[in-house]
Motif scaffolding. Structure first.
Motif, mmCIF file in Angstrom:
data_model
loop_
_atom_site.group_PDB
_atom_site.id
_atom_site.type_symbol
_atom_site.label_atom_id
_atom_site.label_comp_id
_atom_site.label_asym_id
_atom_site.label_seq_id
_atom_site.Cartn_x
_atom_site.Cartn_y
_atom_site.Cartn_z
ATOM 1 N N LYS A 110 0.826 -1.272 -0.038
ATOM 2 C CA LYS A 110 0.077 -0.008 0.042
ATOM 3 C C LYS A 110 0.941 1.319 0.021
ATOM 4 O O LYS A 110 1.862 1.289 0.827
ATOM 5 C CB LYS A 110 -0.852 0.052 1.256
ATOM 6 C CG LYS A 110 -1.982 -1.021 0.975
ATOM 7 C CD LYS A 110 -2.929 -0.916 2.490
ATOM 8 C CE LYS A 110 -3.602 0.397 2.632
ATOM 9 N NZ LYS A 110 -4.607 0.698 1.827
ATOM 10 N N ILE A 111 0.961 1.993 -0.943
ATOM 11 C CA ILE A 111 1.605 3.401 -1.335
ATOM 12 C C ILE A 111 0.601 4.406 -1.458
ATOM 13 O O ILE A 111 -0.133 4.570 -2.404
ATOM 14 C CB ILE A 111 2.732 2.931 -2.530
ATOM 15 C CG1 ILE A 111 3.384 1.881 -2.127
ATOM 16 C CG2 ILE A 111 3.398 4.267 -2.406
ATOM 17 C CD1 ILE A 111 4.161 1.494 -3.259
ATOM 18 N N CYS A 112 0.975 5.501 -0.867
ATOM 19 C CA CYS A 112 0.611 6.758 -1.072
ATOM 20 C C CYS A 112 1.506 7.660 -1.146
ATOM 21 O O CYS A 112 2.629 7.662 -1.215
ATOM 22 C CB CYS A 112 -0.328 7.090 0.297
ATOM 23 S SG CYS A 112 0.476 7.372 1.811
ATOM 24 N N ALA A 113 1.112 8.834 -1.409
ATOM 25 C CA ALA A 113 1.968 10.183 -1.650
ATOM 26 C C ALA A 113 1.512 11.468 -0.885
ATOM 27 O O ALA A 113 0.312 11.679 -0.595
ATOM 28 C CB ALA A 113 2.208 10.529 -2.962
ATOM 29 N N GLY A 114 2.566 12.090 -0.384
ATOM 30 C CA GLY A 114 2.158 13.689 0.238
ATOM 31 C C GLY A 114 2.998 14.619 -0.196
ATOM 32 O O GLY A 114 4.132 14.373 -0.408
ATOM 33 N N TYR B 190 -1.030 2.886 5.326
ATOM 34 C CA TYR B 190 -0.095 2.712 4.297
ATOM 35 C C TYR B 190 1.395 2.131 4.933
ATOM 36 O O TYR B 190 1.717 2.649 5.727
ATOM 37 C CB TYR B 190 0.072 4.082 3.492
ATOM 38 C CG TYR B 190 -1.161 4.219 2.698
ATOM 39 C CD1 TYR B 190 -1.468 3.478 1.400
ATOM 40 C CD2 TYR B 190 -2.106 5.157 3.093
ATOM 41 C CE1 TYR B 190 -2.453 3.804 0.734
ATOM 42 C CE2 TYR B 190 -3.310 5.266 2.300
ATOM 43 C CZ TYR B 190 -3.326 4.621 1.151
ATOM 44 O OH TYR B 190 -4.541 5.071 0.270
ATOM 45 N N GLU B 191 1.811 1.338 4.146
ATOM 46 C CA GLU B 191 3.418 0.767 4.235
ATOM 47 C C GLU B 191 4.412 1.880 3.890
ATOM 48 O O GLU B 191 5.438 1.924 4.574
ATOM 49 C CB GLU B 191 3.467 -0.585 3.781
ATOM 50 C CG GLU B 191 2.399 -1.602 4.334
ATOM 51 C CD GLU B 191 2.483 -2.681 3.215
ATOM 52 O OE1 GLU B 191 2.944 -3.990 3.652
ATOM 53 O OE2 GLU B 191 1.894 -2.539 2.314
ATOM 54 N N TRP B 192 4.148 2.657 2.834
ATOM 55 C CA TRP B 192 5.020 3.429 2.228
ATOM 56 C C TRP B 192 4.378 4.719 1.594
ATOM 57 O O TRP B 192 3.440 4.815 1.412
ATOM 58 C CB TRP B 192 5.670 2.754 0.929
ATOM 59 C CG TRP B 192 6.592 1.665 1.256
ATOM 60 C CD1 TRP B 192 6.047 0.333 1.390
ATOM 61 C CD2 TRP B 192 8.133 1.555 1.454
ATOM 62 N NE1 TRP B 192 7.333 -0.518 1.448
ATOM 63 C CE2 TRP B 192 8.169 0.106 1.685
ATOM 64 C CE3 TRP B 192 9.034 2.397 1.617
ATOM 65 C CZ2 TRP B 192 9.422 -0.377 1.895
ATOM 66 C CZ3 TRP B 192 10.423 2.132 1.655
ATOM 67 C CH2 TRP B 192 10.690 0.629 2.019
ATOM 68 N N LEU C 39 10.661 7.718 -1.216
ATOM 69 C CA LEU C 39 9.766 6.645 -0.808
ATOM 70 C C LEU C 39 9.999 6.310 0.626
ATOM 71 O O LEU C 39 11.037 5.491 0.788
ATOM 72 C CB LEU C 39 9.697 5.636 -1.891
ATOM 73 C CG LEU C 39 8.416 4.643 -1.488
ATOM 74 C CD1 LEU C 39 7.055 5.126 -1.623
ATOM 75 C CD2 LEU C 39 8.515 3.356 -2.474
ATOM 76 N N THR C 40 9.265 6.438 1.617
ATOM 77 C CA THR C 40 9.503 6.473 3.072
ATOM 78 C C THR C 40 8.782 5.201 3.573
ATOM 79 O O THR C 40 7.786 5.221 3.349
ATOM 80 C CB THR C 40 9.281 7.799 3.686
ATOM 81 O OG1 THR C 40 10.065 8.538 3.105
ATOM 82 C CG2 THR C 40 9.455 7.605 5.164
ATOM 83 N N ASN C 41 9.633 4.400 4.473
ATOM 84 C CA ASN C 41 8.887 3.234 5.168
ATOM 85 C C ASN C 41 8.244 3.919 6.377
ATOM 86 O O ASN C 41 8.727 4.401 7.224
ATOM 87 C CB ASN C 41 9.721 2.005 5.215
ATOM 88 C CG ASN C 41 9.324 1.085 5.965
ATOM 89 O OD1 ASN C 41 8.766 1.188 7.197
ATOM 90 N ND2 ASN C 41 9.443 -0.139 5.608
ATOM 91 N N VAL C 42 7.001 3.719 6.182
ATOM 92 C CA VAL C 42 6.031 4.198 7.411
ATOM 93 C C VAL C 42 6.490 3.754 8.861
ATOM 94 O O VAL C 42 6.899 4.581 9.849
ATOM 95 C CB VAL C 42 4.744 4.429 7.189
ATOM 96 C CG1 VAL C 42 3.826 4.740 8.454
ATOM 97 C CG2 VAL C 42 4.264 5.053 5.912
ATOM 98 N N LYS C 43 6.407 2.419 8.956
ATOM 99 C CA LYS C 43 6.878 1.910 10.142
ATOM 100 C C LYS C 43 8.288 2.222 10.784
ATOM 101 O O LYS C 43 8.411 2.506 11.925
ATOM 102 C CB LYS C 43 6.579 0.260 9.995
ATOM 103 C CG LYS C 43 6.903 -0.459 11.255
ATOM 104 C CD LYS C 43 6.730 -1.733 11.113
ATOM 105 C CE LYS C 43 6.771 -2.775 12.318
ATOM 106 N NZ LYS C 43 6.674 -4.285 11.984
ATOM 107 N N ILE C 44 9.060 1.934 9.801
ATOM 108 C CA ILE C 44 10.428 2.634 10.535
ATOM 109 C C ILE C 44 10.729 3.690 10.484
ATOM 110 O O ILE C 44 11.327 4.241 11.804
ATOM 111 C CB ILE C 44 11.555 2.018 9.307
ATOM 112 C CG1 ILE C 44 11.410 0.421 9.146
ATOM 113 C CG2 ILE C 44 12.809 2.520 9.633
ATOM 114 C CD1 ILE C 44 12.423 0.169 7.849
#
Length: 299
Positions: A4-8, A83-85, A153-158
């Protein structure tokens, strides 16, 4: 494996047409886009421009609390939607139409925290030059200066585990701070050279002498020096303050945040900035920033 990938995208008085180009490139590549506004004067025009888009959320931050705060808001939004990324973007950057596809090959490792593209910056490297480069498919980033927030692209959890972005920095070196935390924690940063992002940093001024020397010698130093980005005195204050904070906080902070490099960088600005800029005011701002680094709280 599908992720799951989103953008900001962080907004501050964006140029609407350029922002539309930015969004159009991303729109078909990610599931959702958050436009986080940092107190823009033209927020109503932003809302009007994107009111008919599905899967685009506009969040009005009302007040400019800085790029780091806005990025944390994007990170929290992405996490709240599982989202994961999340791909973080500047409002005036344009990425490749296949950037997510090119990144997808590197998402399987639980040690990869950040994935960035090759950056075409201020005309220092043209698209034609980039296409002719004999680059490896990907590169391991070990210098925290070499990965920027835009198109990362940023790993949300980390990233949340590492406490996200440091709000106290406000602007400048926000990405370097996160990169330092990522590398010190043993995670990886990958640069994918098969994809790119076009970025404009400030108003670029071409220096014909360095352009000629770069063409003659092919030296990388002249390539970097042939276009100088001009920043406000306030921006120079934050750069000076935050780069010193980075130096004092992390052992492996990268050559471009070293005291010697920063001094040479500001001397370069003093020589090549527009003649109507007050050098006294510039250096006062940079010295004030240098002295104020202790007010920054560790994120």
């Amino acid at each position: 494996m599908n992720y799951k990938i989103c953008a900001g995208i962080v907004l501050y008085n964006p140029e609407i047409e350029l922002l539309k180009k930015n969004v159009e490139v991303l729109y078909k590549q990610v599931e959702e886009i958050l436009l986080y506004d940092n107190g823009s004067d033209n927020i109503l025009k932003v809302i009007e421009a994107f009111s008919n888009y599905e899967n685009i959320t506009i969040k009005n931050g009302i007040k400019n609390k800085g790029i780091a705060h806005a990025l944390n808001e994007i990170l929290e939004w992405a996490d709240s939607k599982n989202y994961e990324w999340v791909l973080t973007m500047d409002q005036d950057s344009i990425c490749s139409k296949s950037i997510i596809k090119e990144y997808s090959e590197y998402l399987n490792s639980d040690k990869v925290a950040l994935i960035c593209p090759f950056v075409l910056n201020n005309g220092k490297v043209t698209f034609e030059e980039y296409k002719k480069m004999n680059l490896p498919k990907s590169s391991e980033i070990t210098d925290p200066v070499k990965c920027i927030t835009s198109a990362c692209l940023t790993n949300v959890k980390i990233t949340k585990k590492l406490k996200g972005f440091n709000d106290s920095l406000f602007i400048d070196c926000v990405d370097i701070d996160l990169n330092c935390k990522v590398l010190e924690a043993g995670y990886r940063i990958i640069q994918v050279n098969t994809t790119y992002m076009i970025q404009q940093m400030g108003k670029g001024i071409e220096i014909p002498l360095f352009d000629k020397l770069q063409r003659i010698t092919g030296a990388d130093i002249f390539k970097r020096a042939k276009v100088v980005a001009t920043y406000s005195n306030m921006r120079l204050y934050y750069h000076s303050r935050n780069s010193r904070y980075i130096r004092k906080t992390y052992k492996q902070h990268g050559r471009q945040t070293s005291a010697l490099f920063i001094f040479a960088y500001y001397t370069y600005f003093s020589i090549f900035y527009p003649h109507d800029r007050s050098r006294i005011k510039m250096w006062k701002a940079m010295i004030a920033g240098f002295m104020d680094y202790k007010i920054i709280k560790k994120g």
